[in-house]
Design an enzyme around this catalytic site. Structure first.
Site, short mmCIF file in Angstrom:
data_model
loop_
_atom_site.label_atom_id
_atom_site.label_comp_id
_atom_site.label_asym_id
_atom_site.label_seq_id
_atom_site.Cartn_x
_atom_site.Cartn_y
_atom_site.Cartn_z
N ARG A 239 -4.35 -2.63 -17.52
CA ARG A 239 -5.58 -1.84 -17.43
C ARG A 239 -5.38 -0.74 -16.38
O ARG A 239 -5.70 -0.90 -15.20
CB ARG A 239 -6.77 -2.73 -17.08
N ASP B 203 -8.42 13.45 -24.77
CA ASP B 203 -8.58 12.07 -24.33
C ASP B 203 -8.08 11.17 -25.45
O ASP B 203 -8.75 11.01 -26.47
CB ASP B 203 -10.05 11.80 -24.01
N LYS C 82 -5.03 -0.11 -24.41
CA LYS C 82 -5.57 -0.26 -25.77
C LYS C 82 -4.40 -0.35 -26.75
O LYS C 82 -3.65 -1.31 -26.72
CB LYS C 82 -6.54 0.87 -26.06
N TYR D 258 0.85 -1.19 0.00
CA TYR D 258 0.00 0.00 0.00
C TYR D 258 0.88 1.24 0.00
O TYR D 258 1.81 1.34 0.80
CB TYR D 258 -0.92 0.00 1.22
N THR E 135 -5.89 5.85 -21.24
CA THR E 135 -5.74 4.53 -20.65
C THR E 135 -4.43 3.95 -21.15
O THR E 135 -3.78 4.50 -22.03
CB THR E 135 -6.90 3.60 -21.03
N GLU F 221 -0.16 4.91 -0.39
CA GLU F 221 -0.94 6.14 -0.49
C GLU F 221 -0.02 7.36 -0.49
O GLU F 221 0.85 7.50 0.37
CB GLU F 221 -1.91 6.22 0.68
#
Length: 423
Positions: free
Chosen positions: A237, A202, A231, A56, A228, A58
């Site tokens: 992902r 985008d 693709k 983790y 993203t 953060e």
């Protein structure tokens, strides 16, 4: 058998292992034409499944809320530097969980609730998060939408300018999910400057083409760029935000603590791997090959009488209006899936049908290009496609099994990264 095998998963949870194996075989045996999908490399797969998922983290490098970041901090910095270098951006944030949160971070950076945003209408090829009605972005902000031209199927830049000057949006989106033509980033930038708006690009669908030089880059034109990574960029992902130094701190604050908690470190690692792969000379060849396959497939479909939105493609994506074929998008997509051709039904501009039963199909060539298919095979793909669509229009279900078998035979000759059948 999955290569490498999954002995622990098979021993502990054979139900899940069986589904993973079945999915791998499905991906191996089909012609995968979903425009938002691809195959990642074995190295990306390994990073995604690494022990980094246990940690983790953060916060940001050097400013974490948990100890034990000696390896995570340099990993995230590596991903950031690779993104900056690959796209020529001043700043990169690699923590967004996916494309939609990345886009929400843009709103959180530049807008207040109720502010005006201008984006491409969803039925015209835009994205939900560009201000569409059912999205939070269409509910929390005053969304104004531009369209494509009826006669060309291309973005109506005259309408974009007219709406921008009339509505004075604080944010303008360019890009979308079903745009088969080159995005004119300089023209959008000029309009944004004229009306005093922030320009957001985008490039989720075309990021790999941009990285490989097969599509113009928005960097230097747009104030902020979202994408993203799974693709055409051929990564895991995840998502990234690219921006100028001027907006870097505000963007970072919008991602964390504004919208997200700890980043997915295993995804960050896989993004770093994918960015390194995209920086290699052969990736530029790959990006050009994606476009060459799309153009060849579009030409073959046109020869068979299919109505392509905008008349063709400049990138990886083809949008087909099936109205003249007497079959709707959904039954055609399902019939094609049964026959070994995977794509998605999709609305076309000015579609008279409902969104869940639209007139069109959307397909893309990134995944089949990764597998090694070449333009000379696209007429054969178009032939199979046409056989199944014509049969679906007639209610004939006898064609699917034969076509699926022929496709399995073809795809057996083209390796799938990270998996191979036994025997």
């Amino acid at each position: 058998m999955h290569q490498p095998s999954l002995p622990h998963l098979q021993g502990q949870d054979p139900s899940v292992a069986g589904l993973v194996e079945a999915e791998a075989r499905r991906q191996f045996e089909k012609i995968r034409l979903i425009a938002s999908e691809n195959y990642v490399s074995p190295a990306v797969l390994e990073a995604t499944g690494s022990v980094l998922t246990n940690k983790y983290s953060e916060g940001y490098a050097g400013r974490r809320y948990y100890e034990g970041q000696q390896n995570v901090d340099p990993l995230e910095q590596l991903a950031i530097e690779r993104a900056r270098t690959l796209f020529g951006a001043e700043h990169a944030n690699v923590q967004p969980y996916s494309g939609s949160p990345a886009n929400l971070a843009v709103y959180a950076t530049f807008l207040e609730p109720g502010d005006t945003v201008l984006g491409l209408s969803l039925p015209m090829g835009g994205h939900l998060t560009h201000g569409w009605t059912v999205s939070a972005t269409g509910k929390w902000f005053n969304a104004v939408r531009y369209e494509v031209r009826r006669d060309t199927g291309r973005v109506d830049m005259d309408q974009v300018r007219e709406l921008a000057l009339k509505e004075r949006p604080k944010l303008i989106w360019c890009g979308g999910t079903a745009l088969p033509r080159t995005i004119d980033f300089p023209a959008f930038a000029e309009i944004a400057r004229e009306c005093g708006a922030v320009l957001a690009a985008d490039i989720a669908h075309i990021a790999g083409l941009v990285a490989g030089g097969a599509h113009p880059s928005p960097v230097g034109h747009a104030d902020v760029v979202t994408t993203t990574t799974h693709k055409t960029l051929r990564g895991p992902r995840g998502a990234m935000i690219l921006t100028t130094d001027e907006h870097a701190k505000a963007v970072d604050r919008a991602v964390f603590p504004g919208l997200q908690g700890g980043p997915h470190n295993h995804t960050t690692a896989a993004i770093a791997v994918a960015l390194a792969e995209a920086a290699r000379p052969d990736f530029a060849d790959y990006a050009r090959a994606i476009v060459a396959n799309a153009v060849a497939l579009a030409d073959a479909l046109l020869e068979r009488g299919y109505d392509l939105v905008s008349g063709g493609t400049d990138n990886h994506l083809i949008l087909i209006d099936l109205t003249n074929k007497g079959v709707a998008g959904k039954p055609a997509a399902r019939a094609l899936d049964e026959a070994g051709i995977e794509l998605n039904y999709n609305a076309v501009p000015f579609d008279p049908r409902k969104p869940f039963d639209p007139s069109g199909l959307r397909l893309g060539t990134a995944a089949i290009t990764t597998r090694g298919l070449t333009p000379d095979l696209m007429p054969r793909v178009a032939e199979w496609f046409d056989e199944v669509v014509v049969a679906a229009g007639k209610g004939d279900t006898t064609v699917a099994d034969r076509v699926a078998a022929e496709i399995r035979d073809l795809m057996a000759a083209y390796p799938m990264p990270g998996w191979a059948p036994l025997g």
